[in-house]
Design a protein around this motif. Structure first.
Motif, PDB file in Angstrom:
ATOM      1  N   ILE A  82      31.344  38.031  61.528  1.00 49.61           N
ATOM      2  CA  ILE A  82      31.123  38.671  62.733  1.00 49.61           C
ATOM      3  C   ILE A  82      30.820  40.198  62.339  1.00 49.61           C
ATOM      4  O   ILE A  82      31.771  40.962  62.013  1.00 49.61           O
ATOM      5  N   ALA A  83      29.561  40.586  62.270  1.00 46.71           N
ATOM      6  CA  ALA A  83      29.188  41.981  61.867  1.00 46.71           C
ATOM      7  C   ALA A  83      29.487  42.971  63.043  1.00 46.71           C
ATOM      8  O   ALA A  83      29.676  42.558  63.977  1.00 46.71           O
ATOM      9  N   ASN A  84      29.829  44.258  62.443  1.00 42.13           N
ATOM     10  CA  ASN A  84      30.223  45.335  63.163  1.00 42.13           C
ATOM     11  C   ASN A  84      31.551  45.328  64.401  1.00 42.13           C
ATOM     12  O   ASN A  84      31.679  45.514  65.068  1.00 42.13           O
ATOM     13  N   ASN A  85      32.348  44.203  63.303  1.00 39.76           N
ATOM     14  CA  ASN A  85      33.558  44.144  64.241  1.00 39.76           C
ATOM     15  C   ASN A  85      34.600  44.780  63.131  1.00 39.76           C
ATOM     16  O   ASN A  85      35.100  44.245  61.958  1.00 39.76           O
ATOM     17  N   LYS A  86      35.244  45.761  63.449  1.00 41.10           N
ATOM     18  CA  LYS A  86      35.967  46.869  62.493  1.00 41.10           C
ATOM     19  C   LYS A  86      37.359  46.433  62.540  1.00 41.10           C
ATOM     20  O   LYS A  86      38.271  46.475  61.829  1.00 41.10           O
ATOM     21  N   SER A  87      37.804  45.503  63.555  1.00 42.17           N
ATOM     22  CA  SER A  87      39.186  44.857  63.562  1.00 42.17           C
ATOM     23  C   SER A  87      39.333  43.646  62.665  1.00 42.17           C
ATOM     24  O   SER A  87      40.660  43.247  62.435  1.00 42.17           O
ATOM     25  N   LEU A  88      38.314  43.170  62.040  1.00 41.37           N
ATOM     26  CA  LEU A  88      38.541  41.858  61.175  1.00 41.37           C
ATOM     27  C   LEU A  88      38.563  42.525  59.773  1.00 41.37           C
ATOM     28  O   LEU A  88      38.197  43.500  59.520  1.00 41.37           O
ATOM     29  N   GLU A  89      39.039  41.512  59.087  1.00 38.26           N
ATOM     30  CA  GLU A  89      39.367  41.788  57.516  1.00 38.26           C
ATOM     31  C   GLU A  89      38.081  41.709  56.847  1.00 38.26           C
ATOM     32  O   GLU A  89      36.923  41.158  57.239  1.00 38.26           O
ATOM     33  N   LYS A  90      38.114  42.374  55.645  1.00 41.75           N
ATOM     34  CA  LYS A  90      36.691  42.441  54.917  1.00 41.75           C
ATOM     35  C   LYS A  90      37.034  41.506  53.633  1.00 41.75           C
ATOM     36  O   LYS A  90      38.277  41.281  53.061  1.00 41.75           O
ATOM     37  N   LEU A  91      35.988  40.424  53.291  1.00 40.20           N
ATOM     38  CA  LEU A  91      36.420  39.620  52.192  1.00 40.20           C
ATOM     39  C   LEU A  91      35.522  39.840  51.187  1.00 40.20           C
ATOM     40  O   LEU A  91      34.422  40.137  51.007  1.00 40.20           O
ATOM     41  N   ILE A  92      36.148  39.926  49.661  1.00 41.70           N
ATOM     42  CA  ILE A  92      35.407  40.111  48.541  1.00 41.70           C
ATOM     43  C   ILE A  92      35.554  38.883  47.829  1.00 41.70           C
ATOM     44  O   ILE A  92      36.684  38.578  47.390  1.00 41.70           O
ATOM     45  N   LEU A  93      34.474  38.263  47.454  1.00 45.06           N
ATOM     46  CA  LEU A  93      34.341  37.004  46.922  1.00 45.06           C
ATOM     47  C   LEU A  93      33.940  37.216  45.461  1.00 45.06           C
ATOM     48  O   LEU A  93      32.695  37.814  45.076  1.00 45.06           O
ATOM     49  N   ASP A  94      34.621  37.173  44.322  1.00 44.61           N
ATOM     50  CA  ASP A  94      34.459  37.590  42.996  1.00 44.61           C
ATOM     51  C   ASP A  94      34.163  36.122  42.250  1.00 44.61           C
ATOM     52  O   ASP A  94      35.341  35.425  42.012  1.00 44.61           O
ATOM     53  N   SER A  95      33.211  35.752  41.802  1.00 47.26           N
ATOM     54  CA  SER A  95      33.032  34.616  41.227  1.00 47.26           C
ATOM     55  C   SER A  95      32.418  34.733  39.790  1.00 47.26           C
ATOM     56  O   SER A  95      31.442  35.607  39.491  1.00 47.26           O
ATOM     57  N   LYS A  96      32.907  33.809  38.911  1.00 52.97           N
ATOM     58  CA  LYS A  96      32.585  34.076  37.356  1.00 52.97           C
ATOM     59  C   LYS A  96      32.300  32.514  36.765  1.00 52.97           C
ATOM     60  O   LYS A  96      33.040  31.710  37.386  1.00 52.97           O
ATOM     61  N   LYS A  97      31.194  32.466  36.201  1.00 51.23           N
ATOM     62  CA  LYS A  97      30.854  31.293  35.274  1.00 51.23           C
ATOM     63  C   LYS A  97      30.771  31.534  33.863  1.00 51.23           C
ATOM     64  O   LYS A  97      30.058  32.606  33.555  1.00 51.23           O
ATOM     65  N   ASN A  98      31.558  30.773  33.156  1.00 49.08           N
ATOM     66  CA  ASN A  98      31.398  31.143  31.667  1.00 49.08           C
ATOM     67  C   ASN A  98      31.305  29.824  31.073  1.00 49.08           C
ATOM     68  O   ASN A  98      32.167  29.003  30.945  1.00 49.08           O
ATOM     69  N   ILE A  99      30.172  29.822  29.890  1.00 50.14           N
ATOM     70  CA  ILE A  99      30.036  28.531  29.086  1.00 50.14           C
ATOM     71  C   ILE A  99      30.187  28.963  27.478  1.00 50.14           C
ATOM     72  O   ILE A  99      29.486  29.939  27.202  1.00 50.14           O
ATOM     73  N   ILE A 100      31.256  28.582  26.930  1.00 51.33           N
ATOM     74  CA  ILE A 100      31.678  28.938  25.627  1.00 51.33           C
ATOM     75  C   ILE A 100      31.370  27.541  24.771  1.00 51.33           C
ATOM     76  O   ILE A 100      31.694  26.566  25.007  1.00 51.33           O
ATOM     77  N   GLU A 101      30.866  27.869  23.616  1.00 55.66           N
ATOM     78  CA  GLU A 101      30.576  26.918  22.386  1.00 55.66           C
ATOM     79  C   GLU A 101      32.169  26.626  21.838  1.00 55.66           C
ATOM     80  O   GLU A 101      32.559  27.569  21.269  1.00 55.66           O
ATOM     81  N   THR A 102      32.525  25.565  21.699  1.00 54.43           N
ATOM     82  CA  THR A 102      33.859  25.206  21.349  1.00 54.43           C
ATOM     83  C   THR A 102      33.737  24.650  19.936  1.00 54.43           C
ATOM     84  O   THR A 102      34.759  24.809  19.386  1.00 54.43           O
ATOM     85  N   SER A 103      32.992  23.881  19.707  1.00 53.15           N
ATOM     86  CA  SER A 103      32.806  23.660  17.895  1.00 53.15           C
ATOM     87  C   SER A 103      31.446  23.454  17.683  1.00 53.15           C
ATOM     88  O   SER A 103      30.496  23.176  18.418  1.00 53.15           O
TER      89      SER A 103
END
Length: 151
Positions: free
Chosen positions: A56-77
């Motif tokens: 809900i934009a422009n509503n200062k009484s609501l919380e702010k959400l920060i979504l930090d997402s990471k994807k990592n592909i590693i060679e294992t062998s």
């Protein structure tokens, strides 16, 4: 005759079982004033759109959400020729909620990983990678929904 009556009794009576993922009208609806994506923004937007969190934009009484997402592909062998024969994929999503004064009110991290081997056919291998990523993403979404329902 007794066996039929007992069987009928168990069928008619209920144990009160309800599935966790059932679409429930009493489900908690999460509303936020602002959403910010950090890290892998494409992955974050996919997860956010699936969760059903309302902004809900422009509503200062609501919380702010920060979504930090990471994807990592590693060679294992690798084999003796130096070719990669197995990988491991990590997907991590951190939800951070900030109150009106920009203070951290709650934070939770969800992560999943999976190891898999390389396939001969490159097309099938790429499709397999995408399927694994989608499965991990769906499991994280399920975990987030459980967290919201039982918070």
């Amino acid at each position: 005759m007794k066996k039929i009556f007992i069987l009928l009794f168990f069928i008619v009576t209920s144990c009160g079982y309800q599935p966790i993922y059932k679409a429930d009208k009493n489900r908690i609806e999460i509303k936020v004033g602002e959403v910010e994506f950090i890290g892998n923004k494409e992955l974050g937007r996919e997860i956010y759109s699936t969760l059903g969190i309302k902004t809900i934009a422009n509503n200062k009484s609501l919380e702010k959400l920060i979504l930090d997402s990471k994807k990592n592909i590693i060679e294992t062998s690798k084999n003796s020729k130096g070719q990669v024969i197995s990988y491991q994929i990590f997907i991590s999503v951190k939800l951070s909620f900030f109150d009106i004064d920009n203070n951290l009110s709650r934070e939770k991290t969800f992560s999943k990983d999976f190891s898999y081997n390389v396939q001969e056919n490159k097309f099938k291998f790429k499709k397999h990678q995408v399927d694994i990523e989608n499965n991990l993403k769906n499991k994280i979404i399920e975990d987030i929904n459980i967290y919201f329902n039982f918070k």
